[in-house]
Design a protein around this motif. Structure first.
Motif, PDB file in Angstrom:
ATOM      1  N   GLN A  62       7.860   5.198 -33.774  1.00  0.00           N
ATOM      2  CA  GLN A  62       6.681   5.711 -33.077  1.00  0.00           C
ATOM      3  C   GLN A  62       7.058   6.811 -32.083  1.00  0.00           C
ATOM      4  O   GLN A  62       6.349   7.806 -31.964  1.00  0.00           O
ATOM      5  N   ILE A  63       8.165   6.616 -31.385  1.00  0.00           N
ATOM      6  CA  ILE A  63       8.598   7.613 -30.406  1.00  0.00           C
ATOM      7  C   ILE A  63       9.022   8.891 -31.127  1.00  0.00           C
ATOM      8  O   ILE A  63       8.684   9.994 -30.709  1.00  0.00           O
ATOM      9  N   TYR A  64       9.712   8.715 -32.212  1.00  0.00           N
ATOM     10  CA  TYR A  64      10.132   9.846 -33.049  1.00  0.00           C
ATOM     11  C   TYR A  64       8.909  10.641 -33.509  1.00  0.00           C
ATOM     12  O   TYR A  64       8.868  11.861 -33.414  1.00  0.00           O
ATOM     13  N   GLU A  65       7.886   9.944 -33.955  1.00  0.00           N
ATOM     14  CA  GLU A  65       6.678  10.602 -34.464  1.00  0.00           C
ATOM     15  C   GLU A  65       5.831  11.224 -33.357  1.00  0.00           C
ATOM     16  O   GLU A  65       5.325  12.325 -33.498  1.00  0.00           O
ATOM     17  N   ARG A  66       5.655  10.505 -32.266  1.00  0.00           N
ATOM     18  CA  ARG A  66       4.715  10.960 -31.236  1.00  0.00           C
ATOM     19  C   ARG A  66       5.331  11.914 -30.223  1.00  0.00           C
ATOM     20  O   ARG A  66       4.646  12.795 -29.718  1.00  0.00           O
ATOM     21  N   VAL A  67       6.591  11.668 -29.878  1.00  0.00           N
ATOM     22  CA  VAL A  67       7.194  12.455 -28.812  1.00  0.00           C
ATOM     23  C   VAL A  67       8.129  13.516 -29.375  1.00  0.00           C
ATOM     24  O   VAL A  67       8.433  14.511 -28.717  1.00  0.00           O
ATOM     25  N   GLY A  68       8.582  13.306 -30.594  1.00  0.00           N
ATOM     26  CA  GLY A  68       9.452  14.288 -31.205  1.00  0.00           C
ATOM     27  C   GLY A  68      10.918  14.165 -30.815  1.00  0.00           C
ATOM     28  O   GLY A  68      11.699  15.086 -31.017  1.00  0.00           O
ATOM     29  N   PHE A  69      11.282  13.021 -30.282  1.00  0.00           N
ATOM     30  CA  PHE A  69      12.684  12.766 -29.977  1.00  0.00           C
ATOM     31  C   PHE A  69      13.441  12.479 -31.268  1.00  0.00           C
ATOM     32  O   PHE A  69      12.849  12.011 -32.226  1.00  0.00           O
ATOM     33  N   SER A  70      14.746  12.754 -31.258  1.00  0.00           N
ATOM     34  CA  SER A  70      15.542  12.343 -32.414  1.00  0.00           C
ATOM     35  C   SER A  70      15.555  10.826 -32.431  1.00  0.00           C
ATOM     36  O   SER A  70      15.396  10.177 -31.395  1.00  0.00           O
ATOM     37  N   LYS A  71      15.737  10.257 -33.633  1.00  0.00           N
ATOM     38  CA  LYS A  71      15.736   8.803 -33.728  1.00  0.00           C
ATOM     39  C   LYS A  71      16.882   8.198 -32.925  1.00  0.00           C
ATOM     40  O   LYS A  71      16.767   7.116 -32.377  1.00  0.00           O
ATOM     41  N   LYS A  72      17.969   8.934 -32.845  1.00  0.00           N
ATOM     42  CA  LYS A  72      19.130   8.452 -32.108  1.00  0.00           C
ATOM     43  C   LYS A  72      18.795   8.313 -30.620  1.00  0.00           C
ATOM     44  O   LYS A  72      19.061   7.287 -30.004  1.00  0.00           O
ATOM     45  N   GLU A  73      18.182   9.368 -30.078  1.00  0.00           N
ATOM     46  CA  GLU A  73      17.815   9.336 -28.652  1.00  0.00           C
ATOM     47  C   GLU A  73      16.726   8.301 -28.388  1.00  0.00           C
ATOM     48  O   GLU A  73      16.769   7.584 -27.391  1.00  0.00           O
ATOM     49  N   ALA A  74      15.748   8.260 -29.289  1.00  0.00           N
ATOM     50  CA  ALA A  74      14.664   7.291 -29.130  1.00  0.00           C
ATOM     51  C   ALA A  74      15.220   5.870 -29.134  1.00  0.00           C
ATOM     52  O   ALA A  74      14.854   5.038 -28.298  1.00  0.00           O
ATOM     53  N   ALA A  75      16.145   5.608 -30.048  1.00  0.00           N
ATOM     54  CA  ALA A  75      16.741   4.268 -30.146  1.00  0.00           C
ATOM     55  C   ALA A  75      17.508   3.925 -28.880  1.00  0.00           C
ATOM     56  O   ALA A  75      17.442   2.801 -28.377  1.00  0.00           O
ATOM     57  N   GLU A  76      18.210   4.915 -28.349  1.00  0.00           N
ATOM     58  CA  GLU A  76      18.997   4.705 -27.133  1.00  0.00           C
ATOM     59  C   GLU A  76      18.074   4.332 -25.967  1.00  0.00           C
ATOM     60  O   GLU A  76      18.356   3.398 -25.210  1.00  0.00           O
ATOM     61  N   LEU A  77      16.966   5.063 -25.850  1.00  0.00           N
ATOM     62  CA  LEU A  77      16.037   4.805 -24.752  1.00  0.00           C
ATOM     63  C   LEU A  77      15.349   3.447 -24.895  1.00  0.00           C
ATOM     64  O   LEU A  77      15.212   2.715 -23.912  1.00  0.00           O
ATOM     65  N   VAL A  78      14.936   3.114 -26.103  1.00  0.00           N
ATOM     66  CA  VAL A  78      14.274   1.821 -26.321  1.00  0.00           C
ATOM     67  C   VAL A  78      15.238   0.689 -25.973  1.00  0.00           C
ATOM     68  O   VAL A  78      14.881  -0.274 -25.304  1.00  0.00           O
ATOM     69  N   GLU A  79      16.467   0.849 -26.416  1.00  0.00           N
ATOM     70  CA  GLU A  79      17.521  -0.125 -26.121  1.00  0.00           C
ATOM     71  C   GLU A  79      17.663  -0.311 -24.613  1.00  0.00           C
ATOM     72  O   GLU A  79      17.698  -1.425 -24.108  1.00  0.00           O
ATOM     73  N   LYS A  80      17.748   0.813 -23.894  1.00  0.00           N
ATOM     74  CA  LYS A  80      17.935   0.785 -22.432  1.00  0.00           C
ATOM     75  C   LYS A  80      16.754   0.094 -21.747  1.00  0.00           C
ATOM     76  O   LYS A  80      16.947  -0.684 -20.808  1.00  0.00           O
ATOM     77  N   VAL A  81      15.544   0.399 -22.202  1.00  0.00           N
ATOM     78  CA  VAL A  81      14.357  -0.175 -21.563  1.00  0.00           C
ATOM     79  C   VAL A  81      14.404  -1.699 -21.614  1.00  0.00           C
ATOM     80  O   VAL A  81      14.262  -2.375 -20.585  1.00  0.00           O
ATOM     81  N   PHE A  82      14.651  -2.252 -22.785  1.00  0.00           N
ATOM     82  CA  PHE A  82      14.664  -3.713 -22.887  1.00  0.00           C
ATOM     83  C   PHE A  82      15.887  -4.311 -22.193  1.00  0.00           C
ATOM     84  O   PHE A  82      15.816  -5.398 -21.629  1.00  0.00           O
ATOM     85  N   GLU A  83      16.981  -3.581 -22.218  1.00  0.00           N
ATOM     86  CA  GLU A  83      18.193  -4.025 -21.533  1.00  0.00           C
ATOM     87  C   GLU A  83      17.941  -4.150 -20.020  1.00  0.00           C
ATOM     88  O   GLU A  83      18.296  -5.152 -19.395  1.00  0.00           O
ATOM     89  N   ILE A  84      17.302  -3.141 -19.447  1.00  0.00           N
ATOM     90  CA  ILE A  84      17.042  -3.146 -18.002  1.00  0.00           C
ATOM     91  C   ILE A  84      16.038  -4.246 -17.633  1.00  0.00           C
ATOM     92  O   ILE A  84      16.212  -4.942 -16.638  1.00  0.00           O
ATOM     93  N   ILE A  85      15.016  -4.413 -18.458  1.00  0.00           N
ATOM     94  CA  ILE A  85      14.044  -5.477 -18.178  1.00  0.00           C
ATOM     95  C   ILE A  85      14.765  -6.831 -18.188  1.00  0.00           C
ATOM     96  O   ILE A  85      14.577  -7.662 -17.298  1.00  0.00           O
ATOM     97  N   LYS A  86      15.617  -7.027 -19.177  1.00  0.00           N
ATOM     98  CA  LYS A  86      16.354  -8.288 -19.288  1.00  0.00           C
ATOM     99  C   LYS A  86      17.261  -8.511 -18.077  1.00  0.00           C
ATOM    100  O   LYS A  86      17.280  -9.602 -17.492  1.00  0.00           O
ATOM    101  N   GLU A  87      17.994  -7.486 -17.710  1.00  0.00           N
ATOM    102  CA  GLU A  87      18.914  -7.609 -16.566  1.00  0.00           C
ATOM    103  C   GLU A  87      18.156  -7.952 -15.285  1.00  0.00           C
ATOM    104  O   GLU A  87      18.613  -8.755 -14.484  1.00  0.00           O
ATOM    105  N   THR A  88      17.006  -7.295 -15.110  1.00  0.00           N
ATOM    106  CA  THR A  88      16.207  -7.521 -13.904  1.00  0.00           C
ATOM    107  C   THR A  88      15.722  -8.968 -13.856  1.00  0.00           C
ATOM    108  O   THR A  88      15.808  -9.639 -12.822  1.00  0.00           O
TER     109      THR A  88
END
Lengths: 113, 105
Positions: free
Chosen positions: A9-35
């Motif tokens: 969805q991020i790739y389609e809507r925002v135009g990020f590369s899938k690699k970058e989109a995956a990295e950001l999605v990973e980070k978001v859930f990682e940070i929520i979990k850590e918090t």
């Protein structure tokens, strides 16, 4: 929907590369979990709040044998959906302006806007 | 932590991506999740948990002030089930009281 589909969805809507989109999605859930692992709550306006709750020790029963057991005190994660999310699911107006001080938003004006 | 705090932290950990872009991505994540739930789909984030929409049947309730019966229509409500890994992490989290004391110091 899976993490991979969110990335798509991020790739389609925002135009990020899938690699970058995956990295950001990973980070978001990682940070929520850590918090949450720190016992701190996470509030996502328009979506909902994740809150760590302490449960006292209590007596329970093994439902199969009926035997009494002691359940230790523990901490559990609860999710409280935002009013916006609840309304969206019921095809109501996203923000009920007639009732801005809903239970979820009391004391947290940033959640409304 | 709020959504803006989350955006800040994601931006801090991904210095090669602008904060503005990070904000757009974080918003898109939750928007796409909301749309998925709206379509009645289940969301599963491995290691985190799953979200599902359940229907609450219509029922007769009461106005707590007057005691008058009111008809409550069926409602769709989102539910979250915590994943095994996060469940364990949360159970081992420090006590909120301890956290408060530290915050004061």
């Amino acid at each position: 929907m899976t993490k991979a589909e969110i990335v798509e969805q991020i790739y389609e809507r925002v135009g990020f590369s899938k690699k970058e989109a995956a990295e950001l999605v990973e980070k978001v859930f990682e940070i929520i979990k850590e918090t949450l692992a720190e016992g701190e709550k996470v509030k996502v306006s328009g979506f909902g709040n994740f809150v760590v709750r302490h449960k006292n020790a209590r007596k329970g029963r093994n439902p199969q044998t009926g035997q009494e057991i002691l359940l230790d005190a523990r901490k559990v994660l609860t999710f409280k959906p935002s009013l916006v999310l609840k309304n969206v699911l019921n095809d109501e107006d996203e923000v009920d302006e007639g009732n801005p001080q809903s239970i979820e938003t009391v004391g947290e004006p940033s959640d409304i806007y | 932590m709020t959504k803006s705090g989350l955006i800040e932290e994601v931006a801090r950990r991904t210095p090669h991506i602008s904060k503005k872009d990070t904000e757009v991505v974080v918003n898109t994540i939750f928007e796409s999740m909301i749309e998925s739930l709206r379509e009645g789909e289940r969301i599963e984030i491995r290691g985190f948990g799953s979200f599902q929409v359940k229907v609450r049947e219509a029922r007769e309730g009461r106005n707590p002030k007057t005691g008058a019966p009111v008809q409550i229509s069926a409602k769709r409500t989102p539910f979250f089930k915590v994943g095994k890994e996060l469940k364990e992490m949360v159970d081992e989290s420090p006590d909120p009281d301890v956290e408060k004391q530290e915050a004061v110091l």
